[in-house]
Design an enzyme around this catalytic site. Structure first.
Site, PDB file in Angstrom:
ATOM      1  N   SER A 200       0.823  -1.208   0.000  1.00 33.71           N
ATOM      2  CA  SER A 200       0.000   0.000   0.000  1.00 33.71           C
ATOM      3  C   SER A 200       0.861   1.263   0.000  1.00 33.71           C
ATOM      4  O   SER A 200       1.852   1.338   0.727  1.00 33.71           O
ATOM      5  CB  SER A 200      -0.889  -0.015   1.240  1.00 33.71           C
ATOM      6  OG  SER A 200      -1.619   1.181   1.336  1.00 33.71           O
ATOM      7  N   THR A 238     -10.833   3.268 -14.458  1.00 35.20           N
ATOM      8  CA  THR A 238      -9.854   4.218 -14.986  1.00 35.20           C
ATOM      9  C   THR A 238      -8.707   4.337 -14.000  1.00 35.20           C
ATOM     10  O   THR A 238      -8.924   4.530 -12.802  1.00 35.20           O
ATOM     11  CB  THR A 238     -10.531   5.588 -15.211  1.00 35.20           C
ATOM     12  OG1 THR A 238     -11.619   5.385 -16.108  1.00 35.20           O
ATOM     13  CG2 THR A 238      -9.560   6.606 -15.774  1.00 35.20           C
ATOM     14  N   CYS A 326      -7.342   0.626  13.204  1.00 38.09           N
ATOM     15  CA  CYS A 326      -8.682   0.219  12.805  1.00 38.09           C
ATOM     16  C   CYS A 326      -9.505  -0.222  13.998  1.00 38.09           C
ATOM     17  O   CYS A 326     -10.721  -0.193  13.958  1.00 38.09           O
ATOM     18  CB  CYS A 326      -8.602  -0.941  11.820  1.00 38.09           C
ATOM     19  SG  CYS A 326      -7.261  -0.770  10.679  1.00 38.09           S
TER      20      CYS A 326
END
Ligand SMILES: *Cc1c(COP(=O)(O)O)cnc(C)c1O
Length: 394
Positions: A200, A238, A326
């Site tokens: 990431s 895209t 989280c």
């Protein structure tokens, strides 16, 4: 004087100025659609292919095995659900561990609802997965082993090469969530027998919302997002050209500076660990002392709530974390700390501090000075601590 010390780099990182600079033209000047035939669009296409090249070579593979995604969570979801779907005729058993990120654990829970079986391996007190346990968990219907490269809470680096070798000896696919480890420690997907790898951008001083999945050539994997023909028809949408260009730049810098960052950060890490252990009583280091991410420090302080510590650190301008980003906000103790065998009441008092290459020793001294005061103050409010200290501190 109040300072600002950001020590939550495992949650996210600052985007480097060079990265922003590289991205900017792709918003306002070279903004074409990379699928277009005109030269203007082709410039974007070229930028994407350059990024694929940089990233492929950073893990020892070809550019064509790199697929851009919207980040670590998407890459993890794609790897697991993609393999589960494509190989279900071979079997429906997956092996993973109890200390994975929720992007893996919750995806596994979803797959269990879909009729798959998942074995969650235990770890030892340092957070290490045993390759022997992996071997024992293998069944004739096992299709995938997924073990994280390094843990996001306690920083332990897993024996990935050994686990990969076991997977391949048994003809089983091997995925690793390398979101914390990628560009922090060297990774070679060939040498380490890795078939799928998630990473990431925002964990390595790149932008948020961009990541990649490495997929070994020839591996069957269902496409995850259906639509246009982007990413060799495997991931529609895209392309996020500015994000991809930013990731390219972030990776380029991270790879070029890796050795010096490892040296600098691990020295600072060990300095902070030593000061805390010397100066704060009943502080327990979580995670492996040596097989550890260069930037990770994680301690439990007995008789203290992690959340209270974070609030008081924040008042001194220090950003840390308790459990993972989280899960904070919930009162459940971290699943990782429970998995390494900490009792609930101790797991609540954890503090994770994660360094960047901008951190100085002076800043860490500032942190320890405040931390000592905060821990002492919070403990002074705990009757349990008073009794305990009387018994254990002479
Ligand atoms: C941050 C993180 C993720 C999620 O990545 P995002 O890009 O935020 O979706 C997955 N796994 C690990 C180990 C992480 O640290």
């Amino acid at each position: 004087m109040k300072e600002f010390v950001y020590l939550d780099n495992a949650a996210t990182t600052k985007v480097r100025p060079e990265v922003v600079e590289a991205m900017l033209p792709y918003f306002t000047e070279i903004y074409g659609n990379a699928s277009a035939v005109y030269d203007f669009g082709q410039k974007c296409k070229q930028a994407i292919e350059d990024a694929r090249e940089t990233i492929g070579s950073s893990i020892g593979t070809k550019a064509s095995n790199i697929y851009f995604t919207a980040g670590g969570s998407e890459s993890d979801n794609w790897a697991l659900k993609g393999v589960a779907e494509a190989y279900k005729d071979k079997g429906k058993h997956i092996i993973t561990t109890k200390i994975e990120h929720h992007a893996i654990l919750h995806t596994c829970a979803y797959l269990e609802q879909q009729g798959y079986e998942v074995t969650y391996l235990d770890v030892d007190a340092d957070g290490l997965v045993s390759p022997e346990d992996v071997k024992k968990a293998i069944r004739p219907d096992t299709i995938l082993i997924s073990v994280m490269f390094a843990n996001n809470e306690i920083g332990t680096i897993e024996p990935i090469e050994e686990i990969g070798a076991i997977a391949h000896e048994h003809g089983i696919l091997f995925h690793t969530d390398a979101v914390q480890a990628y560009a922090q420690v060297p990774i070679d997907v060939e040498k380490m027998h890795i078939d799928l790898l998630s990473a990431s951008g925002h964990k390595l001083n790149g932008p948020k919302g961009i990541g990649f999945l490495y997929i070994r050539q020839g591996l069957k994997l269902k496409s995850f997002i259906h639509g246009g023909a982007q990413e060799r028809k495997r991931r529609a949408g895209t392309e996020n050209v500015p994000g991809i260009v930013g990731l390219d730049k972030a990776v380029e810098i991270a790879m070029a500076t890796m050795d010096e960052r490892i040296k600098k950060e691990s020295e600072l890490r060990d300095y902070l660990i030593a000061r805390i252990e010397d100066e704060i009583p009943f502080a327990k280091l979580n995670g492996h002392r040596v097989k550890r991410l260069p930037n990770n420090i994680n301690f439990c302080f007995r008789f203290i709530e992690g959340e209270s510590m974070l609030i008081m650190l924040d008042m001194a301008g220090i950003c840390g974390s308790s459990g993972s980003a989280c899960t904070s906000g919930s009162l459940d103790p971290s699943h990782v700390l429970l998995a390494i065998g900490l009792p609930h009441e101790i797991a609540h008092g954890s503090l994770r501090l994660t360094l960047s290459d901008e951190i100085t020793k002076e800043q860490l001294d500032y942190v320890v000075d405040h931390l000592k005061e905060i821990v002492a103050k919070l403990r002074s409010m705990s009757p349990l601590y008073e009794d305990y200290a009387k018994k254990h501190l002479s």
